[in-house]
Design a protein around this motif. Structure first.
Motif, PDB file in Angstrom:
ATOM      1  N   ASP A  61      23.585  -9.122 -16.288  1.00 32.55           N
ATOM      2  CA  ASP A  61      22.658  -9.800 -17.203  1.00 32.55           C
ATOM      3  C   ASP A  61      22.169  -8.774 -18.226  1.00 32.55           C
ATOM      4  O   ASP A  61      20.973  -8.633 -18.478  1.00 32.55           O
ATOM      5  CB  ASP A  61      21.491 -10.419 -16.417  1.00 32.55           C
ATOM      6  N   HIS A 104      12.921  -9.496 -10.397  1.00 28.18           N
ATOM      7  CA  HIS A 104      14.185  -9.500  -9.659  1.00 28.18           C
ATOM      8  C   HIS A 104      14.916  -8.190  -9.898  1.00 28.18           C
ATOM      9  O   HIS A 104      14.597  -7.460 -10.838  1.00 28.18           O
ATOM     10  CB  HIS A 104      15.054 -10.666 -10.116  1.00 28.18           C
ATOM     11  N   ASP A 201       8.986  -8.441 -18.030  1.00 27.77           N
ATOM     12  CA  ASP A 201       9.964  -9.529 -18.081  1.00 27.77           C
ATOM     13  C   ASP A 201       9.613 -10.624 -17.079  1.00 27.77           C
ATOM     14  O   ASP A 201       9.190 -10.347 -15.955  1.00 27.77           O
ATOM     15  CB  ASP A 201      11.331  -8.916 -17.718  1.00 27.77           C
ATOM     16  N   GLU A 243       6.115 -11.431 -21.174  1.00 29.47           N
ATOM     17  CA  GLU A 243       7.086 -12.474 -21.513  1.00 29.47           C
ATOM     18  C   GLU A 243       6.799 -13.659 -20.601  1.00 29.47           C
ATOM     19  O   GLU A 243       7.249 -13.703 -19.457  1.00 29.47           O
ATOM     20  CB  GLU A 243       8.516 -11.993 -21.297  1.00 29.47           C
ATOM     21  N   ASP A 309      17.495 -13.241 -26.709  1.00 27.05           N
ATOM     22  CA  ASP A 309      17.828 -14.426 -25.912  1.00 27.05           C
ATOM     23  C   ASP A 309      18.108 -15.613 -26.825  1.00 27.05           C
ATOM     24  O   ASP A 309      17.961 -15.523 -28.042  1.00 27.05           O
ATOM     25  CB  ASP A 309      16.654 -14.776 -24.982  1.00 27.05           C
ATOM     26  N   ARG A 388      24.557 -14.728 -24.259  1.00 29.98           N
ATOM     27  CA  ARG A 388      23.770 -14.492 -25.469  1.00 29.98           C
ATOM     28  C   ARG A 388      24.330 -13.337 -26.298  1.00 29.98           C
ATOM     29  O   ARG A 388      23.669 -12.765 -27.161  1.00 29.98           O
ATOM     30  CB  ARG A 388      22.312 -14.204 -25.070  1.00 29.98           C
TER      31      ARG A 388
HETATM   32  C1  BGC Z   1      15.105 -11.781 -20.547  1.00 31.67           C
HETATM   33  C2  BGC Z   1      16.518 -12.282 -20.452  1.00 31.67           C
HETATM   34  C3  BGC Z   1      16.977 -12.149 -19.022  1.00 31.67           C
HETATM   35  C4  BGC Z   1      16.001 -12.824 -18.057  1.00 31.67           C
HETATM   36  C5  BGC Z   1      16.261 -12.457 -16.635  1.00 31.67           C
HETATM   37  C6  BGC Z   1      14.380 -12.706 -19.644  1.00 31.67           C
HETATM   38  O1  BGC Z   1      13.508 -13.543 -19.940  1.00 31.67           O
HETATM   39  O2  BGC Z   1      14.591 -11.769 -21.835  1.00 31.67           O
HETATM   40  O3  BGC Z   1      17.363 -11.619 -21.336  1.00 31.67           O
HETATM   41  O4  BGC Z   1      18.238 -12.718 -18.874  1.00 31.67           O
HETATM   42  O5  BGC Z   1      14.689 -12.442 -18.323  1.00 31.67           O
HETATM   43  O6  BGC Z   1      15.888 -11.133 -16.422  1.00 31.67           O
END
Ligand code: BGC
Length: 558
Positions: A61, A104, A201, A243, A309, A388
């Motif tokens: 990711d 995670h 995040d 976020e 994203d 993305r």
């Molecule tokens: C990040 C993504 C990511 C996700 C999982 C988010 O919100 O901006 O790019 O895939 O978290 O970590």
């Protein structure tokens, strides 16, 4: 001014290390490359960088799957390179925050390798296990295009583990005190190395409780308050940016009582800016700003148009989502999960006035603006790359081979540079745009400069919407101490006019902020003004020293 509030007046810039500049010619950007480009960012007027994850990772990711929280992905450089980058950035007075991927980890992380190997492993309880995939059924799936469950089966120990994103990203168990402590250690580790804070995040998802959506739980807020306290005590002046892609009431809660996050991305506003444009109506912007303006002192929304994203449409109504898809994502390949995977310029059909208007909005609405690398050039995207990745292609520096990003053979680049004729790197690049005074890049430098001239007013000031009959025009005044800025935006594609009741400002004189062009002073009548299609004005309202009859005297350098 208290320097600990630096984030309130800053202009931020989001960067992926791999995408910015490749200094050792392996096709992948690195910290030394980034260091070489700090001067560019300084000249652009950037005050703070947000770095996407650069830690060791199998990149399932793009780095949001961390296999070792205490080391750097070797392709991006060494710890020395990182430290050198931070100290050079600081020498340019540029602060650096980085992603903190807290919810995670990667399934390749030793913590998870241990946990999955044996039910009695000391790390087993660092993750969330169940005999069936039936628990936490009310937790929505986020990556709906790839995942059909939040649980994955671990055949060795015959249990399922919980994951909110890709199945290769097991969620940590925040009910375990060791996990909570370990993440604090991660934070300390990087702040000790000189980072100025974190973009945290996926913050809503840390704690999970049966019978809830497993989002925004009180325990999650409590934990972030603990982190904030620790940072305030041990690393004063460092910041936390959330976020939290949530509905307005929940998004706002991440500021706590001024004791949780310093900033949060303005997810409620972002799609509604685009909706307002699509509907040629100011309503969506006004409604949302009215809902989210009362936040604690010294907290700020971080305002963005695009990022790495998809442009997420999870927290809008079905009708609003349809409007967005119809206007901005006509081809299925432009969509991903519940969003649109396009860069800013292609989203708006490369229309220069619209790009300027959108930037003028995020630079003048309350909050701290953040730019996504390359959008200052009007970079295009590549919807034929998966996930993305189409908005994560190499930065375009010049019309040289590989856009000046790297000297490898093109096939060796981590992703192809943009060669679509409308956005070809041969013309959309830093070097070319710096040479043309009318380029988007030079215009972006200009607006950042103007913003800095009024940084307290635009960064911290209050907002007052000015009612007018013409919904095509968004009109507001920003106010701070004895300063006033009148901002007007024509959201439609045709010229229009407004009559504004500015009686509270009678006697003041509007001075257009970019060119210092004088306009007639505000009198008894409604103020009448015409605005070109997708045009905008920022007027500094001053106490006039001369008569309006002097307006056309003197030199005009524009
Ligand atoms: C990040 C993504 C990511 C996700 C999982 C988010 O919100 O901006 O790019 O895939 O978290 O970590």
């Amino acid at each position: 001014m208290n320097d600990n509030l630096w984030y309130r007046d800053a202009v931020f810039y989001e960067i992926a290390v791999k995408s910015f500049h490749d200094s050792n010619n392996d096709g992948i950007g690195d910290f030394n490359g980034l260091t070489m480009k700090l001067e560019y960012l300084k000249n652009l007027g950037i005050d703070a960088i947000w770095l996407l994850p650069f830690y060791k990772s199998p990149l399932r990711d793009d780095g949001y799957d961390i296999s070792d929280y205490y080391s750097i992905l070797p392709e991006y450089g060494t710890m020395e390179d990182f430290k050198n980058f931070i100290s050079k950035a600081h020498s340019y007075s540029i602060r650096v925050i980085a992603d903190l991927v807290i919810n995670h980890i990667s399934d390749q992380n030793q913590w998870f390798i241990d946990a999955r190997s044996d039910k009695n492993s000391k790390k087993r309880d660092w993750f969330i296990w169940n005999d069936t995939p039936d628990k936490f059924k009310d937790a929505r799936i986020i990556f709906i295009d790839t995942e059909n469950s939040n649980w994955a089966y671990e055949a060795g120990t015959k249990q399922y583990y919980f994951h909110r994103f890709y199945s290769q990203q097991p969620d940590l168990n925040y009910d375990n005190p060791e996990v909570r402590e370990e993440m604090k250690n991660v934070i300390r580790y990087w702040l000790n190395l000189g980072l100025d804070g974190f973009r945290a995040d996926a913050v809503p998802y840390l704690f999970k409780r049966e019978g809830t959506s497993c989002e925004n739980l009180p325990e999650t807020h409590e934990y972030f308050k603990e982190i904030r306290k620790m940072m305030d005590i041990e690393f004063p002046g460092t910041i936390l940016l959330a976020e939290a892609n949530q509905w307005p009431t929940e998004a706002k809660k991440y500021f706590g009582n001024g004791d949780e996050f310093h900033m949060a991305f303005n997810f409620p506003l972002m799609p509604r800016i685009f909706i307002s444009l699509a509907k040629r109506s100011n309503r969506s912007i006004i409604d949302i700003i009215n809902q989210i303006s009362d936040i604690p002192d010294d907290c700020d929304w971080c305002i963005f148009l695009r990022n790495h994203d998809e442009l997420t449409l999870e927290m809008v109504t079905d009708e609003e989502r349809d409007i967005m898809y119809n206007e901005y994502a006509k081809l299925p390949k432009m969509r991903l999960n519940m969003g649109i995977r396009r860069r800013l310029a292609p989203l708006v059909d490369n229309d220069r006035s619209t790009i300027e208007l959108l930037n003028a909005l995020i630079f003048s609405l309350p909050g701290t603006p953040i730019l996504y690398y390359g959008d200052e050039l009007g970079m295009g995207d590549n919807i034929y790359l998966g996930d993305r990745n189409g908005v994560r292609t190499p930065m375009q520096w010049s019309y040289d081979r590989n856009a000046g990003f790297s000297k490898v053979d093109a096939e060796q680049l981590y992703a192809p540079v943009i060669t679509n004729p409308n956005y070809h790197y041969e013309s959309v690049n830093v070097e070319s745009e710096l040479r043309i005074s009318s380029s988007l890049l030079n215009w972006m430098k200009k607006i950042i400069g103007v913003r800095k001239d009024y940084k307290e007013l635009l960064g911290r000031g209050a907002i007052e919407f000015i009612n007018n009959k013409n919904q095509r025009v968004l009109a507001y005044i920003r106010k701070y101490e004895n300063q006033r800025m009148l901002c007007l935006f024509n959201l439609s594609r045709r010229p229009t006019y407004v009559e504004l009741d500015l009686s509270n400002y009678k006697g003041l004189k509007p001075i257009e902020a970019f060119t210092k062009a004088p306009f007639p002073r505000i009198g008894d009548l409604n103020y009448f003004i015409t605005i070109p299609p997708r045009g905008f004005f920022w007027f500094n309202l001053i106490i006039p020293e001369t008569d309006d009859s002097m307006d056309f005297e003197g030199e005009d350098n524009y």
